[in-house]
Design a protein around this motif. Structure first.
Motif, mmCIF file in Angstrom:
data_model
loop_
_atom_site.group_PDB
_atom_site.id
_atom_site.type_symbol
_atom_site.label_atom_id
_atom_site.label_comp_id
_atom_site.label_asym_id
_atom_site.label_seq_id
_atom_site.Cartn_x
_atom_site.Cartn_y
_atom_site.Cartn_z
ATOM 1 N N TYR A 115 0.854 -1.187 0.000
ATOM 2 C CA TYR A 115 0.000 0.000 0.000
ATOM 3 C C TYR A 115 0.888 1.234 0.000
ATOM 4 N N VAL A 116 0.632 2.143 -0.921
ATOM 5 C CA VAL A 116 1.457 3.343 -1.041
ATOM 6 C C VAL A 116 1.434 4.142 0.250
ATOM 7 N N ASP A 117 0.246 4.320 0.840
ATOM 8 C CA ASP A 117 0.168 5.123 2.065
ATOM 9 C C ASP A 117 0.897 4.452 3.224
ATOM 10 N N HIS A 118 0.891 3.114 3.251
ATOM 11 C CA HIS A 118 1.615 2.401 4.305
ATOM 12 C C HIS A 118 3.128 2.579 4.146
ATOM 13 N N ASN A 123 7.977 5.344 6.041
ATOM 14 C CA ASN A 123 9.142 6.062 5.504
ATOM 15 C C ASN A 123 10.092 5.106 4.781
ATOM 16 N N VAL A 124 9.501 4.237 3.943
ATOM 17 C CA VAL A 124 10.290 3.297 3.154
ATOM 18 C C VAL A 124 9.921 3.475 1.693
#
Length: 294
Positions: A115-118, A123-124
């Motif tokens: 997931y992009v937001d995850h 911060n990866v």
């Protein structure tokens, strides 16, 4: 609630938001037990949060387990569709015990950081290729079963996910053909022992992901024709009543078709590669639970 002592518990309730019950024509397949029935049975949830129609009462020749049912393909699904339209008696929800909609699949294939937001939250970098891992099938439990907090771990964590149930075998599947292999979708809880995942066992994830009861699943397998867009579904997780995760499957880095194509290279995906969640098109599917401090 948590029980103090040598054995601690994480109560994991995978359930829909408590909207007023609405009967549904969506195909919501469940596995369940009832006091007056012998062994597990296959049924239809009469709506999100509704009672259960016993498919064996409609057609005693139908299989009583989901994997056998899916193995019969469209023939079994057509019987279930007739049962859904027949307005059969409904067992009250309070009188049934929901099991995981799929038990003992050949594989439980998962994808991390999808997931992009995850990824931004952690911060990866967003992965350029899917990060696959597995959970043992023995870690699957029902949607309302207790999740045991193992005494060997002090860092048990939660993640709500969309599970894709693969009902047709294949190998070297093209992305354009992938959805033909999908039976439907369900909601699941990817429970993790972060200390075992990140710092022990050579930092391989497997043991941290596969303690017993670390994969609550269900309650319903919603067939793919009942889900307009699996990549636009709201997902959320609540712990002790507090929303700790809220996202949408439109944030997925790699979509279902690409994931199936990727993992089917050189292997049969078989019944169940997950790592996402959902099932209701209009309401928020939630994962509720309690956890110990970490």
């Amino acid at each position: 609630m948590l029980v103090s002592g040598r054995r601690r518990w994480l109560t994991a309730l995978l359930q829909a938001q408590r909207w007023p019950f609405q009967p549904s024509r969506d195909m919501r397949l469940v596995q369940f037990r009832a006091p007056h029935l012998t062994g597990p049975h296959l049924g239809l949830e009469s709506g999100n949060g509704g009672g259960v129609i016993n498919l064996s009462a409609f057609d005693p020749t139908l299989p009583k387990t989901m994997i056998e049912f899916l193995g019969q393909g469209e023939a079994a699904l057509s019987v279930a569709k007739r049962a859904l339209a027949a307005q059969l008696p409904v067992l009250p929800r309070s009188e049934v015990t929901f099991l995981a909609p799929v038990t003992r699949p050949d594989k439980v294939v998962c994808v991390g950081m999808n997931y992009v937001d995850h990824c931004k939250e952690q911060n990866v970098p967003v992965p350029k290729e899917p990060i696959y891992f597995s959970k043992f099938a023995s870690s699957i439990v029902g949607p309302y079963d207790e999740v045991v907090l193992p005494p060997e771990s002090q860092e048990v964590d939660w993640e709500v996910e969309l599970a894709v149930v693969v009902g047709k075998k294949g190998k070297h599947i093209k992305a354009t053909d992938a959805m033909a292999h999908v039976a439907g979708f369900t909601v699941a809880h990817d429970v993790s022992a972060r200390d075992w995942q990140m710092r022990r066992n050579g930092k391989q994830w497997l043991l941290g992901k596969t303690f017993d009861t670390f994969c609550p699943l269900g309650p319903a397998l919603v067939t793919k024709d009942s889900v307009a867009d699996p990549h636009n579904l709201k997902i959320c997780c609540r712990v002790n009543g507090e929303v700790v995760q809220s996202s949408n499957t439109n944030q997925m880095v790699f979509k279902t078709e690409e994931l199936i194509a990727w993992v089917s290279q050189g292997r049969h995906p078989d019944w169940h590669p997950p790592r996402c969640w959902c099932i209701q098109k209009t309401s928020c599917l939630s994962q509720e639970g309690r956890r110990s401090p970490v």
